[in-house]
Write a protein that holds these residues in place. Structure first.
Motif, PDB file in Angstrom:
ATOM      1  N   VAL A 179     -70.095  21.536   9.197  1.00 56.19           N
ATOM      2  CA  VAL A 179     -69.157  21.703  10.312  1.00 56.19           C
ATOM      3  C   VAL A 179     -69.815  22.514  11.427  1.00 56.19           C
ATOM      4  N   GLN A 180     -70.515  23.567  11.079  1.00 59.17           N
ATOM      5  CA  GLN A 180     -71.192  24.381  12.082  1.00 59.17           C
ATOM      6  C   GLN A 180     -72.258  23.575  12.829  1.00 59.17           C
ATOM      7  N   LYS A 181     -73.000  22.763  12.093  1.00 58.78           N
ATOM      8  CA  LYS A 181     -74.028  21.936  12.737  1.00 58.78           C
ATOM      9  C   LYS A 181     -73.413  20.917  13.683  1.00 58.78           C
ATOM     10  N   THR A 182     -72.238  20.401  13.317  1.00 60.32           N
ATOM     11  CA  THR A 182     -71.568  19.418  14.168  1.00 60.32           C
ATOM     12  C   THR A 182     -71.053  20.049  15.454  1.00 60.32           C
ATOM     13  N   PHE A 183     -70.462  21.230  15.335  1.00 55.19           N
ATOM     14  CA  PHE A 183     -69.782  21.816  16.488  1.00 55.19           C
ATOM     15  C   PHE A 183     -70.654  22.744  17.325  1.00 55.19           C
ATOM     16  N   ARG A 184     -71.794  23.179  16.801  1.00 53.63           N
ATOM     17  CA  ARG A 184     -72.644  24.044  17.621  1.00 53.63           C
ATOM     18  C   ARG A 184     -73.020  23.375  18.944  1.00 53.63           C
ATOM     19  N   PRO A 185     -73.464  22.113  18.955  1.00 57.30           N
ATOM     20  CA  PRO A 185     -73.758  21.502  20.264  1.00 57.30           C
ATOM     21  C   PRO A 185     -72.516  21.191  21.082  1.00 57.30           C
ATOM     22  N   ILE A 186     -71.391  20.891  20.429  1.00 55.55           N
ATOM     23  CA  ILE A 186     -70.163  20.600  21.177  1.00 55.55           C
ATOM     24  C   ILE A 186     -69.743  21.801  22.009  1.00 55.55           C
ATOM     25  N   PHE A 187     -69.862  22.992  21.433  1.00 58.46           N
ATOM     26  CA  PHE A 187     -69.512  24.214  22.148  1.00 58.46           C
ATOM     27  C   PHE A 187     -70.721  24.868  22.821  1.00 58.46           C
ATOM     28  N   LEU A 191     -57.018  22.989  18.556  1.00 62.55           N
ATOM     29  CA  LEU A 191     -58.286  22.601  17.954  1.00 62.55           C
ATOM     30  C   LEU A 191     -59.468  23.334  18.588  1.00 62.55           C
ATOM     31  N   LEU A 192     -59.555  23.341  19.905  1.00 58.86           N
ATOM     32  CA  LEU A 192     -60.733  23.903  20.564  1.00 58.86           C
ATOM     33  C   LEU A 192     -60.848  25.413  20.363  1.00 58.86           C
ATOM     34  N   ASN A 195     -68.465  42.212  30.975  1.00 58.89           N
ATOM     35  CA  ASN A 195     -67.266  42.867  31.508  1.00 58.89           C
ATOM     36  C   ASN A 195     -66.319  43.352  30.413  1.00 58.89           C
ATOM     37  N   GLY A 196     -66.746  43.229  29.149  1.00 56.88           N
ATOM     38  CA  GLY A 196     -65.933  43.689  28.034  1.00 56.88           C
ATOM     39  C   GLY A 196     -64.893  42.699  27.549  1.00 56.88           C
ATOM     40  N   VAL A 197     -64.876  41.500  28.137  1.00 56.88           N
ATOM     41  CA  VAL A 197     -63.889  40.476  27.788  1.00 56.88           C
ATOM     42  C   VAL A 197     -64.529  39.432  26.885  1.00 56.88           C
ATOM     43  N   ARG A 198     -63.780  38.974  25.890  1.00 58.04           N
ATOM     44  CA  ARG A 198     -64.224  37.883  25.033  1.00 58.04           C
ATOM     45  C   ARG A 198     -63.766  36.556  25.639  1.00 58.04           C
ATOM     46  N   TYR A 199     -64.596  35.515  25.497  1.00 58.98           N
ATOM     47  CA  TYR A 199     -64.263  34.218  26.074  1.00 58.98           C
ATOM     48  C   TYR A 199     -64.419  33.110  25.039  1.00 58.98           C
ATOM     49  N   LEU A 200     -63.474  32.168  25.064  1.00 62.43           N
ATOM     50  CA  LEU A 200     -63.597  30.923  24.318  1.00 62.43           C
ATOM     51  C   LEU A 200     -63.952  29.817  25.301  1.00 62.43           C
ATOM     52  N   LYS A 201     -64.650  28.795  24.804  1.00 66.01           N
ATOM     53  CA  LYS A 201     -65.085  27.688  25.640  1.00 66.01           C
ATOM     54  C   LYS A 201     -64.165  26.482  25.473  1.00 66.01           C
ATOM     55  N   LEU A 202     -63.990  25.740  26.560  1.00 66.94           N
ATOM     56  CA  LEU A 202     -63.256  24.477  26.536  1.00 66.94           C
ATOM     57  C   LEU A 202     -64.189  23.376  27.031  1.00 66.94           C
ATOM     58  N   PRO A 203     -64.778  22.593  26.135  1.00 67.20           N
ATOM     59  CA  PRO A 203     -65.670  21.521  26.566  1.00 67.20           C
ATOM     60  C   PRO A 203     -64.864  20.375  27.187  1.00 67.20           C
ATOM     61  N   LEU A 204     -65.012  20.171  28.468  1.00 67.21           N
ATOM     62  CA  LEU A 204     -64.179  19.202  29.182  1.00 67.21           C
ATOM     63  C   LEU A 204     -64.604  17.765  28.883  1.00 67.21           C
ATOM     64  N   ASP A 205     -63.601  16.896  28.725  1.00 67.61           N
ATOM     65  CA  ASP A 205     -63.799  15.452  28.592  1.00 67.61           C
ATOM     66  C   ASP A 205     -64.639  15.065  27.379  1.00 67.61           C
ATOM     67  N   GLN A 206     -64.550  15.862  26.332  1.00 65.80           N
ATOM     68  CA  GLN A 206     -65.309  15.566  25.125  1.00 65.80           C
ATOM     69  C   GLN A 206     -64.452  15.014  23.994  1.00 65.80           C
ATOM     70  N   PHE A 207     -63.150  15.144  24.086  1.00 64.80           N
ATOM     71  CA  PHE A 207     -62.255  14.698  23.037  1.00 64.80           C
ATOM     72  C   PHE A 207     -61.117  13.882  23.641  1.00 64.80           C
ATOM     73  N   GLY A 208     -60.531  13.045  22.810  1.00 65.98           N
ATOM     74  CA  GLY A 208     -59.356  12.295  23.252  1.00 65.98           C
ATOM     75  C   GLY A 208     -59.705  11.146  24.181  1.00 65.98           C
ATOM     76  N   LYS A 209     -58.685  10.511  24.688  1.00 66.41           N
ATOM     77  CA  LYS A 209     -58.839   9.337  25.518  1.00 66.41           C
ATOM     78  C   LYS A 209     -58.880   9.739  26.991  1.00 66.41           C
ATOM     79  N   GLY A 210     -59.777   9.138  27.741  1.00 63.57           N
ATOM     80  CA  GLY A 210     -59.862   9.389  29.168  1.00 63.57           C
ATOM     81  C   GLY A 210     -58.856   8.568  29.939  1.00 63.57           C
ATOM     82  N   ASP A 211     -58.923   8.657  31.257  1.00 63.31           N
ATOM     83  CA  ASP A 211     -58.010   7.899  32.111  1.00 63.31           C
ATOM     84  C   ASP A 211     -58.287   6.394  32.013  1.00 63.31           C
TER      85      ASP A 211
END
Length: 294
Positions: free
Chosen positions: A103-111, A259-260, A278-294
């Motif tokens: 799972v880590q190997k799969t998602f490391r490049p996604i994020f 999920l993300l 700046n002392g803040v933690r951040y999560l990433k949102l990989p855009l347009d990588q999941f689900g159906k597009g327009d």
């Protein structure tokens, strides 16, 4: 087989998740399974109210938590295991199935986590192999790898109590989806058949329940009832039938809302990303990588 384990369930309504405290009544040794960290996605705010309920229960009962167990890297809630270990039970071993490496190997490049992010499972104290045994005081426990929903899914058989993660829901809820990266419906079918080979009297404790058709939420059933009445994979349902059903159903499902954020935290054993300059933690949102597009 005598029933020795004392099991206390806790329901997290926002994610429909069941967490469990499992104790040995003789030694008071205990394990916590699938603890939840509260997360408000609209405000990107975490809190520990739900996990604190586990802490309070353990304190009231005078328990000695030896294990913090994860059935898999959840996609629908953030794990509270890291918080519980770092703030309350530092001697407890935080563990998951060895499939977490995949799972880590799969998602490391996604994020885009970078080569410095370990994909060897070292964020956890212990990685269980299939059929590995361990103890919770006098309670004998065995790990059963049940990939299919995810590649790291495992079940924990503790005395006659089977904690199945997302592989099985209550009989009227069926089974978990198989369309996440690393998921596979045929693999899940075969994993469930391994569980169905256990004694019919085995108690089954699920990780999620959504109260189908308006019934009250529930967490416990038996393997006999699963084999008789599970709407997706009861006796007489072939692998081909299950795979066709699962693929058709999964094609209609939206991605889980958390999920993300959940996966990138749970890959770290529930630890949040390190604070930035700046002392803040951040999560990433990989855009347009999941689900159906327009």
């Amino acid at each position: 087989m005598p029933t020795n384990a004392v099991i206390t369930p806790f329901f997290h309504a926002p994610s429909s998740t069941w967490s469990y405290v499992v104790r040995d009544p003789d030694s008071l040794a205990a394990a916590v399974i699938d603890a939840v960290l509260d997360f408000d996605p609209s405000a990107a705010r975490t809190s520990t109210t739900s996990a604190q309920a586990l802490v309070d229960h353990v304190a009231r009962e005078g328990l000695d938590v030896r294990w913090l167990l994860e059935t898999h890297a959840h996609a629908d809630h953030l794990s509270a295991a890291h918080w519980l270990k770092s703030t309350h039970w530092p001697e407890a071993r935080l563990a998951i199935g060895s499939g977490i490496r995949s799972v880590q190997k799969t998602f490391r490049p996604i994020f885009n986590l970078g080569e410095h992010f370990p994909v060897d499972g070292s964020q956890f104290d212990h990685l269980f192999e299939d059929n590995e045994t361990f103890r919770i005081g006098a309670l004998q426990a065995r790990v059963i790898a049940v990939p299919g929903h995810t590649s790291d899914s495992c079940a924990y058989l503790i005395d006659d109590a089977l904690f199945v993660g997302d592989s099985l829901f209550m009989p009227d809820g069926g089974t978990a989806r198989c369309d996440f990266p690393g998921g596979d419906a045929a693999t899940l079918y075969r994993s469930i058949q391994r569980l169905y080979a256990l004694p019919d009297t085995t108690r089954v404790f699920v990780c999620h329940d959504y109260g189908p058709n308006g019934r009250a939420v529930a967490c416990e059933t038996t393997l006999a009832e699963q084999k008789r009445a599970n709407i997706h994979v009861r006796d007489g349902v072939s692998e081909a039938e299950f795979v066709a059903m699962r693929k058709a159903r999964d094609a209609t499902l939206a991605m889980p809302a958390l999920l993300l954020p959940a996966v990138q935290v749970n890959l770290r054993a529930g630890a949040l990303p390190e604070p930035e300059s700046n002392g803040v933690r951040y999560l990433k949102l990989p855009l347009d990588q999941f689900g159906k597009g327009d």
